[in-house]
Design a protein around this motif. Structure first.
Motif, PDB file in Angstrom:
ATOM      1  N   GLU A  16     -80.122  97.851 -94.307  1.00  0.00           N
ATOM      2  CA  GLU A  16     -80.757  97.383 -93.063  1.00  0.00           C
ATOM      3  C   GLU A  16     -80.781  98.497 -92.019  1.00  0.00           C
ATOM      4  O   GLU A  16     -81.777  98.657 -91.296  1.00  0.00           O
ATOM      5  CB  GLU A  16     -80.033  96.149 -92.509  1.00  0.00           C
ATOM      6  N   GLU A  64     -84.484  95.020 -87.563  1.00  0.00           N
ATOM      7  CA  GLU A  64     -83.615  95.534 -88.633  1.00  0.00           C
ATOM      8  C   GLU A  64     -82.178  95.727 -88.133  1.00  0.00           C
ATOM      9  O   GLU A  64     -81.222  95.459 -88.858  1.00  0.00           O
ATOM     10  CB  GLU A  64     -84.164  96.847 -89.192  1.00  0.00           C
ATOM     11  N   HIS A 109     -80.654  92.435 -88.190  1.00  0.00           N
ATOM     12  CA  HIS A 109     -80.265  92.056 -89.564  1.00  0.00           C
ATOM     13  C   HIS A 109     -78.895  92.661 -89.911  1.00  0.00           C
ATOM     14  O   HIS A 109     -78.020  91.983 -90.439  1.00  0.00           O
ATOM     15  CB  HIS A 109     -81.299  92.545 -90.590  1.00  0.00           C
ATOM     16  N   ILE A 111     -86.378  95.736-100.115  1.00  0.00           N
ATOM     17  CA  ILE A 111     -85.331  94.981 -99.412  1.00  0.00           C
ATOM     18  C   ILE A 111     -85.238  93.550 -99.959  1.00  0.00           C
ATOM     19  O   ILE A 111     -84.139  93.000-100.110  1.00  0.00           O
ATOM     20  CB  ILE A 111     -85.557  94.989 -97.876  1.00  0.00           C
ATOM     21  N   GLN A 170     -87.313  87.547 -95.578  1.00  0.00           N
ATOM     22  CA  GLN A 170     -88.052  88.537 -96.373  1.00  0.00           C
ATOM     23  C   GLN A 170     -89.470  88.079 -96.704  1.00  0.00           C
ATOM     24  O   GLN A 170     -90.384  88.900 -96.821  1.00  0.00           O
ATOM     25  CB  GLN A 170     -87.272  88.910 -97.647  1.00  0.00           C
ATOM     26  N   GLU A 219     -91.252  89.047 -93.631  1.00  0.00           N
ATOM     27  CA  GLU A 219     -91.324  90.506 -93.504  1.00  0.00           C
ATOM     28  C   GLU A 219     -92.433  91.084 -94.384  1.00  0.00           C
ATOM     29  O   GLU A 219     -93.206  91.939 -93.946  1.00  0.00           O
ATOM     30  CB  GLU A 219     -89.971  91.139 -93.875  1.00  0.00           C
TER      31      GLU A 219
HETATM   32 FE   LIG Z   1     -84.120  93.653 -92.711  1.00  0.00          FE
END
Ligand SMILES: [Fe+2]
Ligand SMILES: [Fe+2]
Length: 173
Positions: free
Chosen positions: A17, A50, A53, A97, A127, A130
């Motif tokens: 991350e 990020e 995260h 990721i 995710q 994302e």
């Molecule tokens: Fe992330």
């Protein structure tokens, strides 16, 4: 208490991350150098996400009495062939990721740590978003086909993305 092998897997994800934030910072720099200030603003919000995260994973490890180990962060690529190339790299990175998160979720399940698996549900869902967000920009860039008008409009649209910082009381949400 988290099992040592799961702590190791969490620490690896924290590094992933933080690397994501580093890579996207490199993209902010690239977009700024290309006068794509809207793309830079959008990516700056991504950097913050990020970092959040990583912070969520760190806070969770502390809650569980885990030992957070920070490792070196790799040097990211600094330049791309254009906005499409950069966004495709961002999308590819998010797919990577997603794989990491899936592996981490499997690791939690494997050691029977249901609490950790439930905590990681948020990341599994995140995710999906994302990947979709990066892909949506790629599709618009493909439609724009380097035409200055549409690219200008897209740049302006992306520049409207606001950076939202979570409150101190909601680190795990
Ligand atoms: Fe992330
Ligand atoms: Fe991400």
């Amino acid at each position: 208490m988290m099992k040592p092998e799961l702590q190791k897997a969490f620490n690896k994800q924290i590094n992933e991350e933080l690397y994501s934030a580093y890579l996207y910072t490199a993209m902010v720099n690239y977009f700024e150098s290309e006068s794509l200030d809207g793309f830079a603003t959008w990516m700056r919000a991504q950097v913050v996400e990020e970092l959040i995260h990583a912070s969520k994973l760190i806070a969770y490890m502390h809650d569980r009495g885990g030992n957070v180990q920070l490792e070196a962060i790799a040097k990211p690529t600094a330049t791309w062939k254009g906005a499409l190339d950069a966004m495709q790299a961002a999308y590819k990175h998010e797919c990577h990721i997603t794989e990491c998160i899936n592996k981490l979720y499997s690791a939690a399940s494997k050691v029977g740590d249901h609490a950790a698996a439930i905590f990681l549900n948020w990341f599994v869902n995140e995710q999906v978003e994302e990947e979709a967000n990066a892909d949506a920009i790629i599709q618009q860039l493909k439609l724009a086909k380097d035409a200055p008008g549409p690219l200008f409009m897209l740049n302006r649209e992306l520049g409207a993305r606001a950076i939202t910082f979570p409150t101190a009381t909601t680190p795990a949400e």
